[in-house]
Write a protein that holds these residues in place. Structure first.
Motif, PDB file in Angstrom:
ATOM      1  N   LYS A  52       0.342  -1.232  -0.235  1.00 18.40           N
ATOM      2  CA  LYS A  52      -0.031  -0.293  -0.012  1.00 18.40           C
ATOM      3  C   LYS A  52       0.789   1.035  -0.063  1.00 18.40           C
ATOM      4  CE  LYS A  52      -0.173  -0.257   5.273  1.00 18.40           C
ATOM      5  NZ  LYS A  52      -1.732   0.502   6.325  1.00 18.40           N
ATOM      6  N   LYS A  53      -0.056   1.903  -0.291  1.00 19.88           N
ATOM      7  CA  LYS A  53       0.976   3.855  -0.298  1.00 19.88           C
ATOM      8  C   LYS A  53       1.016   4.532   1.210  1.00 19.88           C
ATOM      9  CE  LYS A  53      -1.867   5.916  -2.797  1.00 19.88           C
ATOM     10  NZ  LYS A  53      -2.393   6.566  -4.009  1.00 19.88           N
ATOM     11  N   LEU A  54       2.291   5.070   1.715  1.00 20.48           N
ATOM     12  CA  LEU A  54       2.285   5.821   2.330  1.00 20.48           C
ATOM     13  C   LEU A  54       1.162   6.585   3.296  1.00 20.48           C
ATOM     14  CD1 LEU A  54       5.932   6.276   2.949  1.00 20.48           C
ATOM     15  CD2 LEU A  54       5.154   4.342   3.921  1.00 20.48           C
ATOM     16  N   GLU A  55       0.769   6.324   4.401  1.00 22.55           N
ATOM     17  CA  GLU A  55      -0.580   7.539   4.586  1.00 22.55           C
ATOM     18  C   GLU A  55       0.217   8.894   5.483  1.00 22.55           C
ATOM     19  OE1 GLU A  55      -2.642   4.753   6.815  1.00 22.55           O
ATOM     20  OE2 GLU A  55      -2.939   3.338   4.809  1.00 22.55           O
ATOM     21  N   GLU A  56       1.380   9.383   5.802  1.00 25.34           N
ATOM     22  CA  GLU A  56       1.703  10.072   6.190  1.00 25.34           C
ATOM     23  C   GLU A  56       3.296  10.392   5.524  1.00 25.34           C
ATOM     24  OE1 GLU A  56       3.344   9.713  10.585  1.00 25.34           O
ATOM     25  OE2 GLU A  56       3.113   7.223  10.135  1.00 25.34           O
ATOM     26  N   THR A  57       3.717  11.721   5.941  1.00 23.54           N
ATOM     27  CA  THR A  57       5.071  12.252   5.214  1.00 23.54           C
ATOM     28  C   THR A  57       6.387  11.800   5.267  1.00 23.54           C
ATOM     29  OG1 THR A  57       3.628  14.708   4.647  1.00 23.54           O
ATOM     30  CG2 THR A  57       6.081  14.059   4.519  1.00 23.54           C
ATOM     31  N   PRO A  58       7.279  10.878   5.233  1.00 24.66           N
ATOM     32  CA  PRO A  58       8.219  10.273   5.940  1.00 24.66           C
ATOM     33  C   PRO A  58       9.203  11.675   5.653  1.00 24.66           C
ATOM     34  CG  PRO A  58       8.320   9.637   3.265  1.00 24.66           C
ATOM     35  CD  PRO A  58       6.862  10.060   3.841  1.00 24.66           C
ATOM     36  N   ASN A  59       9.822  11.768   7.277  1.00 23.44           N
ATOM     37  CA  ASN A  59      10.876  13.158   6.789  1.00 23.44           C
ATOM     38  C   ASN A  59      12.281  12.000   7.318  1.00 23.44           C
ATOM     39  OD1 ASN A  59       9.926  15.776   6.842  1.00 23.44           O
ATOM     40  ND2 ASN A  59       7.973  14.735   7.873  1.00 23.44           N
ATOM     41  N   THR A  60      12.262  11.172   7.810  1.00 25.34           N
ATOM     42  CA  THR A  60      13.684  10.787   8.651  1.00 25.34           C
ATOM     43  C   THR A  60      14.108   9.158   7.471  1.00 25.34           C
ATOM     44  OG1 THR A  60      14.146  11.961  10.369  1.00 25.34           O
ATOM     45  CG2 THR A  60      15.530  10.383   9.945  1.00 25.34           C
ATOM     46  N   PHE A  61      14.738   9.138   6.804  1.00 22.87           N
ATOM     47  CA  PHE A  61      14.838   7.835   6.138  1.00 22.87           C
ATOM     48  C   PHE A  61      16.337   7.621   6.675  1.00 22.87           C
ATOM     49  CE2 PHE A  61      12.812  10.660   3.618  1.00 22.87           C
ATOM     50  CZ  PHE A  61      12.076   9.844   3.158  1.00 22.87           C
ATOM     51  N   GLU A  62      16.679   6.094   7.270  1.00 22.24           N
ATOM     52  CA  GLU A  62      17.868   5.518   7.842  1.00 22.24           C
ATOM     53  C   GLU A  62      17.874   4.288   6.463  1.00 22.24           C
ATOM     54  OE1 GLU A  62      18.446   5.549  11.742  1.00 22.24           O
ATOM     55  OE2 GLU A  62      17.028   7.308  12.754  1.00 22.24           O
ATOM     56  N   ALA A  63      19.170   3.666   6.467  1.00 22.10           N
ATOM     57  CA  ALA A  63      19.878   2.590   6.438  1.00 22.10           C
ATOM     58  C   ALA A  63      20.753   1.892   6.178  1.00 22.10           C
ATOM     59  CB  ALA A  63      19.813   2.652   4.199  1.00 22.10           C
ATOM     60  N   LEU A  64      21.013   1.189   6.153  1.00 23.14           N
ATOM     61  CA  LEU A  64      22.363   0.446   6.699  1.00 23.14           C
ATOM     62  C   LEU A  64      23.382  -0.394   5.450  1.00 23.14           C
ATOM     63  CD1 LEU A  64      24.724  -0.300   8.485  1.00 23.14           C
ATOM     64  CD2 LEU A  64      23.504  -2.850   9.242  1.00 23.14           C
TER      65      LEU A  64
END
Length: 617
Positions: A52-64
């Motif tokens: 499904k699509k996101l339902e809110e705005t993402p503001n922090t993205f983290e990844a290893l």
């Protein structure tokens, strides 16, 4: 007294040595675990998409993430997660050229925000924890690597957005997932809040639960069909195969139409494969009950004699076997098109033309009890052409009208306008874009039921439905596989629309005539067509995109919106370049503690030794 002091110092020394040994024992397994850490790898032909699509705005993205030690800095690292070309708004978290982390943010109206952190390079061959934080209040975008702030970019004002299509992990919606991730991804976490450095450091050990939108962990786990969202917010990811060798046969249909999008790439670069498209059409005329074959323009790429020879030779194979139409695209020169398809050859089958030319025509098709009126309109058809078409439509109120033209629908399911890629108005004010055609012709007539177009290269068939002025629903489709032909060496895609007896229920499949496989599950779908007579149901506009990919037309010199360089309004970073590969604070603390203990042990050892020496004296 000195003896007691010696014993006391000896005790401390022993304790410190024991503590040092314990720390070493703790560090070694951790270091071993880090060395054994596993990550997911990705490939072009596999798409991992959220359900499904996101339902809110993402503001922090983290990844290893980790890249090969020999990664070429001139290569793009690929997408960590994103929905580029799946329909705006668009959010892409990725590694760009030179190992630069990047956040690519596109608003619903197409406004682009490109935050590429050029002072950062994660092509180190080691596991790197990357975090990009968007702070709309301070108008800053921050990039952290291993808990250390590496660079800050000042941004222009930008609104909160939620992606227009489900996010893809390790890729996005571009042709054949061409920007898939080229390294390994061990984990991904997305947050709605603006996380500070303290929270990011903690996330490196254990992802925080506050404001967590989605979380994926690939370390030590093999996934095939489903990747669970560990945040328990329901953003699970499914493995979507690009090619489908076998699928359930479509049954219980009365007739079908076939649609052939832009064939320009095959005509120019893979002419030996071109015949396979029409082999498939002709071999299936009876089997699939094909009543009509639609062409959508850009038959050729450079409009050379060789291209016209191979295309017309095969198109003419349909003569006497099935009804068909041809449309001129912007890559087909007018004189060459008119020479290739002389009006004299088709005059008897046409109902009429504009100014006795094959550029703009109409013809009648009757299937059972259904009357169709089929138009072919030239690329960016001018106002006088649209007025002519309008008059013909008014003279046939009992016919269901199908409009075919080269450029009309855009990748996001809206009509193509001046802000989109390669609009016809770029060639002059007399040309009409898709939005002009909608306002001047299509919305005005209650019996226009279907509009078919190409021009805008997409992996997937884009289908949207909009209400006309009379409450009728107009179905609009974009079918253009040139991007796939370009990236995969020619696949020859053909869309088949299967109709129920009353013509209202339509099922679609998208088939590669060269690979002999169906292309992507998203391109196999069904919809309802609003034919005459209509009930004029009061429903809201529906946009069905199935996840859309877009690539620029050849005239745009192969530049795509998703590959935009540093955004026009992006400002230079406001921090100096930081030394690369700085270790995390956790490791610094551990090794610092070990060093202090070792130093203290040596000092205490020397003190004890000196004390004992004095006692001996």
């Amino acid at each position: 007294m000195k003896h007691n002091m010696s014993r006391y110092l000896s005790f401390i020394l022993s304790a410190l040595l024991i503590l040092l040994i314990l720390l070493i024992l703790l560090i070694l397994p951790a270091a071993s675990a880090e060395a054994d850490r596993r990550g997911a790898t990705f490939e072009a032909e596999t798409v991992y998409k959220t359900v499904k699509k996101l339902e809110e705005t993402p503001n922090t993205f983290e990844a290893l993430v980790r890249f090969p030690k020999n990664m070429n800095t001139s290569d793009r690292g690929g997408i960590i997660l994103g929905n580029c070309c799946g329909g705006n708004p668009c959010i892409n978290f990725e590694i760009h050229y030179n190992g630069n982390p990047r956040l690519y943010w596109v608003e619903a109206d197409g406004a682009v925000h490109d935050w590429t952190f050029k002072s950062v390079n994660v092509y180190t061959g080691e596991w790197e924890h990357i975090a990009i934080v968007r702070d709309s209040v301070s108008r800053k975008a921050h990039c952290y690597v291993n808990g250390v702030l590496k660079q800050t970019i000042t941004t222009k004002a930008n609104p909160d957005i939620t992606p227009g299509a489900p996010l893809v992990l390790g890729g996005d919606y571009r042709e054949n997932n061409s920007q898939y991730f080229k390294g390994e991804i061990s984990s991904i976490a997305v947050y709605s809040n603006v996380r500070n450095i303290s929270a990011i450091k903690k996330d490196m050990l254990s992802p925080g639960k506050d404001s967590l939108i989605s979380l994926y962990d690939f370390n030590g786990t093999d996934y095939d069909s489903v990747i669970p969202d560990l945040s328990q917010n329901g953003y699970d990811v499914k493995n979507t195969a690009t090619w489908i060798k076998e699928k359930e046969e479509i049954k219980n249909y009365a007739f079908s139409f076939m649609v052939i999008g832009d064939t320009q790439i095959i005509a120019e670069k893979y002419p030996a494969h071109f015949s396979k498209i029409y082999d498939y059409v002709i071999d299936n005329i009876e089997k699939k009950k094909v009543e009509f074959v639609f062409g959508l323009g850009d038959i050729t790429n450079k409009s050379t004699p060789a291209e016209w020879d191979v295309t017309t030779e095969n198109i003419f194979r349909m003569d006497g076997k099935v009804n068909y139409s041809v449309v001129r695209g912007n890559h087909d020169k007018v004189t060459h098109f008119l020479t290739a398809f002389p009006l004299s050859k088709y005059q008897s089958s046409l109902g009429g033309t504009y100014k006795t030319s094959m550029l703009n025509t109409w013809q009648e098709l009757i299937v059972g009890d259904i009357k169709y009126l089929i138009f072919t309109l030239d690329f960016g058809a001018a106002d006088d052409v649209l007025s002519w078409a309008s008059e013909v439509i008014e003279e046939h109120p009992e016919h269901n009208v199908i409009i075919t033209t080269h450029s009309y629908l855009f990748r996001d399911g809206t009509t193509l306008d001046a802000n989109d890629v390669c609009p016809p108005t770029d060639l002059g004010p007399t040309y009409n874009n898709g939005d002009h055609m909608w306002d001047k012709l299509i919305r005005k007539h209650k019996n226009i039921v279907l509009v078919l177009s190409g021009h805008d290269p997409c992996n997937q068939i884009i289908m949207s439905q909009a209400k006309g002025d009379h409450g009728n629903t107009v179905t609009q489709m974009l079918i253009d596989g040139q991007g796939v032909d370009s990236s995969l060496g020619g696949v020859g895609l053909v869309a088949t629309l299967y109709f129920s007896e009353d013509g209202r229920n339509v099922t679609v499949d998208y088939y590669s005539t060269i690979k002999e496989k169906y292309f992507m599950y998203e391109n196999q779908f069904s919809f309802t067509l609003d034919l005459l007579p209509t009930s004029h149901r009061e429903t809201t506009t529906v946009v069905q995109t199935s996840g859309n990919e877009i690539f620029s037309d050849t005239e745009a010199e192969n530049s795509t919106p998703c590959d935009t360089a540093e955004a026009e309004n992006s400002t230079p970073c406001d921090t100096a370049e930081v030394e690369k590969n700085e270790p995390s604070y956790l490791l610094l603390a551990v090794f610092g503690t070990v060093a202090l203990i070792a130093a203290a042990s040596v000092v205490l050892f020397l003190i004890v030794k000196k004390t004992n020496k004095r006692r001996m004296v």
